[in-house]
Design an enzyme around this catalytic site. Structure first.
Site, PDB file in Angstrom:
ATOM      1  N   SER A 132       3.388 -14.101  -7.134  1.00 25.37           N
ATOM      2  CA  SER A 132       2.434 -14.316  -8.233  1.00 25.37           C
ATOM      3  C   SER A 132       1.158 -15.019  -7.781  1.00 25.37           C
ATOM      4  O   SER A 132       0.590 -15.836  -8.520  1.00 25.37           O
ATOM      5  CB  SER A 132       3.099 -15.091  -9.384  1.00 25.37           C
ATOM      6  OG  SER A 132       4.173 -14.340  -9.921  1.00 25.37           O
TER       7      SER A 132
ATOM      8  N   HIS B 111      11.750  -7.449   2.885  1.00 19.38           N
ATOM      9  CA  HIS B 111      11.229  -7.839   1.571  1.00 19.38           C
ATOM     10  C   HIS B 111      12.404  -7.967   0.604  1.00 19.38           C
ATOM     11  O   HIS B 111      13.355  -7.187   0.664  1.00 19.38           O
ATOM     12  CB  HIS B 111      10.218  -6.801   1.062  1.00 19.38           C
ATOM     13  CG  HIS B 111       9.490  -7.289  -0.149  1.00 19.38           C
ATOM     14  ND1 HIS B 111      10.049  -7.259  -1.405  1.00 19.38           N
ATOM     15  CD2 HIS B 111       8.268  -7.871  -0.289  1.00 19.38           C
ATOM     16  CE1 HIS B 111       9.197  -7.786  -2.265  1.00 19.38           C
ATOM     17  NE2 HIS B 111       8.110  -8.167  -1.612  1.00 19.38           N
TER      18      HIS B 111
ATOM     19  N   GLU C  67       8.655 -15.860   0.404  1.00 16.94           N
ATOM     20  CA  GLU C  67       8.482 -15.291  -0.927  1.00 16.94           C
ATOM     21  C   GLU C  67       9.673 -15.685  -1.804  1.00 16.94           C
ATOM     22  O   GLU C  67      10.707 -14.990  -1.800  1.00 16.94           O
ATOM     23  CB  GLU C  67       8.396 -13.764  -0.848  1.00 16.94           C
ATOM     24  CG  GLU C  67       7.199 -13.270  -0.069  1.00 16.94           C
ATOM     25  CD  GLU C  67       6.775 -11.876  -0.526  1.00 16.94           C
ATOM     26  OE1 GLU C  67       5.606 -11.741  -0.896  1.00 16.94           O
ATOM     27  OE2 GLU C  67       7.604 -10.957  -0.546  1.00 16.94           O
TER      28      GLU C  67
ATOM     29  N   GLU D 284      12.823  -7.105  -2.331  1.00 15.64           N
ATOM     30  CA  GLU D 284      13.140  -5.905  -3.128  1.00 15.64           C
ATOM     31  C   GLU D 284      13.951  -4.913  -2.299  1.00 15.64           C
ATOM     32  O   GLU D 284      14.769  -4.169  -2.842  1.00 15.64           O
ATOM     33  CB  GLU D 284      11.840  -5.294  -3.671  1.00 15.64           C
ATOM     34  CG  GLU D 284      11.288  -6.173  -4.790  1.00 15.64           C
ATOM     35  CD  GLU D 284       9.792  -6.129  -4.983  1.00 15.64           C
ATOM     36  OE1 GLU D 284       9.130  -5.228  -4.431  1.00 15.64           O
ATOM     37  OE2 GLU D 284       9.276  -7.021  -5.680  1.00 15.64           O
TER      38      GLU D 284
ATOM     39  N   GLY E 155       6.398 -11.354  -9.080  1.00 18.91           N
ATOM     40  CA  GLY E 155       6.167 -10.517 -10.256  1.00 18.91           C
ATOM     41  C   GLY E 155       6.468 -11.205 -11.570  1.00 18.91           C
ATOM     42  O   GLY E 155       6.534 -10.555 -12.619  1.00 18.91           O
TER      43      GLY E 155
ATOM     44  N   ASN F  22       0.647  -6.012  -0.648  1.00 19.82           N
ATOM     45  CA  ASN F  22       1.836  -5.160  -0.731  1.00 19.82           C
ATOM     46  C   ASN F  22       1.748  -4.343  -2.017  1.00 19.82           C
ATOM     47  O   ASN F  22       1.982  -4.868  -3.101  1.00 19.82           O
ATOM     48  CB  ASN F  22       3.096  -6.041  -0.718  1.00 19.82           C
ATOM     49  CG  ASN F  22       4.366  -5.228  -0.884  1.00 19.82           C
ATOM     50  OD1 ASN F  22       4.331  -3.983  -0.883  1.00 19.82           O
ATOM     51  ND2 ASN F  22       5.489  -5.903  -1.026  1.00 19.82           N
ATOM     52  N   TRP F  23       1.414  -3.074  -1.850  1.00 17.85           N
ATOM     53  CA  TRP F  23       1.200  -2.221  -3.033  1.00 17.85           C
ATOM     54  C   TRP F  23       2.505  -1.756  -3.663  1.00 17.85           C
ATOM     55  O   TRP F  23       2.485  -1.133  -4.721  1.00 17.85           O
ATOM     56  CB  TRP F  23       0.346  -1.001  -2.654  1.00 17.85           C
ATOM     57  CG  TRP F  23      -1.089  -1.324  -2.427  1.00 17.85           C
ATOM     58  CD1 TRP F  23      -1.704  -2.530  -2.569  1.00 17.85           C
ATOM     59  CD2 TRP F  23      -2.115  -0.399  -2.026  1.00 17.85           C
ATOM     60  NE1 TRP F  23      -3.044  -2.424  -2.280  1.00 17.85           N
ATOM     61  CE2 TRP F  23      -3.316  -1.127  -1.937  1.00 17.85           C
ATOM     62  CE3 TRP F  23      -2.144   0.962  -1.722  1.00 17.85           C
ATOM     63  CZ2 TRP F  23      -4.520  -0.534  -1.570  1.00 17.85           C
ATOM     64  CZ3 TRP F  23      -3.335   1.566  -1.347  1.00 17.85           C
ATOM     65  CH2 TRP F  23      -4.513   0.820  -1.278  1.00 17.85           C
ATOM     66  N   LYS F  24       3.618  -2.004  -2.990  1.00 20.09           N
ATOM     67  CA  LYS F  24       4.922  -1.567  -3.527  1.00 20.09           C
ATOM     68  C   LYS F  24       4.834  -0.085  -3.916  1.00 20.09           C
ATOM     69  O   LYS F  24       4.227   0.691  -3.196  1.00 20.09           O
ATOM     70  CB  LYS F  24       5.340  -2.488  -4.678  1.00 20.09           C
ATOM     71  CG  LYS F  24       5.287  -3.962  -4.241  1.00 20.09           C
ATOM     72  CD  LYS F  24       5.899  -4.921  -5.199  1.00 20.09           C
ATOM     73  CE  LYS F  24       5.790  -6.335  -4.626  1.00 20.09           C
ATOM     74  NZ  LYS F  24       6.440  -7.348  -5.436  1.00 20.09           N
TER      75      LYS F  24
END
Ligand code: 13P
Length: 252
Positions: free
Chosen positions: A211, A97, A165, A99, A171, A13-15
């Site tokens: 992470s 997700h 997650e 976020e 992160g 997941n490159w965000k």
């Protein structure tokens, strides 16, 4: 190697990272990595989807969107539809997700609608669930996971993949221990068995995210209910990402 019969899956997941040149280079290095012991899918930003999908088109590596709007088209500035994702070369999409849940206030029900929309276009939804730090501290991890999972799946998609997650591990460098991750994955698989039956639950891949790096991946994947990873930061470096993928193999 994951001790179960499910083939591992590793998502990157490159965000909101990388530019087209980076994406090209990344795909070149990834494809030069040879035969991999896991299915692999990359989730780039919308502006990079076409670049990544084109670069990976002759390979087994998939490409997916990071979000999807439940509707086919319309006045939804900044959103992307399932047909647009398919048109760009996607076969997967992330749904729910944390976020998106936090930054954009996505509700459990909206996530179910997004996953249903994904299926209408033949995209596999990768549904993300996970508890906050305070929910874990308050002993409400399972309650949170159950609420999120039931909301996503009740009258939800028949086909999907699941990612656990824990938000406190995303992160932060604070990975869930293999034992903590296994406990959550086993709980989720138990819920899936209740909802879908034992055979379907046993076949379902449940990825861990938070992470993950080349140092901790092998210990995590050794747990029986972990079937791969959804990787953020470490997926931006193709060598680290390859190392994580290789940790899913029997000779790692
Ligand atoms: P990190 O690997 O950077 O913790 O991110 C995990 C994640 O959110 C993947 O979707």
């Amino acid at each position: 190697m994951s001790p179960n019969q499910r083939r591992p899956l590793v998502g990157g997941n490159w965000k909101m990272h990388l530019l087209r040149d980076d994406a090209q280079r990344f795909c070149g290095t990834l494809l030069a990595g040879g035969v991999l012991p896991a299915d692999v899918v990359i989730f780039p930003s919308c502006t990079l989807l076409q670049t990544v999908a084109d670069a990976l088109s002759d390979s087994e590596v998939g490409c997916g969107g990071q979000d999807i709007h439940p509707e086919e088209r319309g006045a939804h500035t900044g959103d992307v539809s399932g047909s647009q994702l398919v048109d760009a070369g996607c076969s997967w999409v992330l749904c729910g997700h944390s976020e998106r849940r936090q930054d954009h206030g996505e509700s459990d029900d909206l996530i179910r609608q997004k996953a249903l929309s994904a299926l209408r276009y033949g995209l596999t939804p990768l549904i993300c669930v996970g508890e906050t730090h305070s929910e874990r501290q308050a002993g409400r991890t399972f309650e949170t996971l159950e609420r999120q999972l039931r909301a996503a799946l009740t009258e939800g998609p028949a086909t999907f993949t699941l990612a656990y997650e824990p938000i406190w591990a995303i992160g932060t460098g604070e990975t869930a221990t293999p034992e903590i991750a296994q406990e959550a994955h086993a709980f989720l698989r138990g819920l899936l068995a209740e909802m879908l039956g034992d055979i379907a639950a046993d076949a379902k891949r449940i990825l861990y995210g938070g992470s993950v790096n080349p140092q901790n991946a092998a210990d995590l994947i050794s747990k029986p209910d972990l079937d791969g990873f959804l990787v953020g930061g470490a997926s931006l470096d193709p060598e680290k990402f390859l190392a994580i993928i290789r940790s899913c193999g029997s000779d790692s």
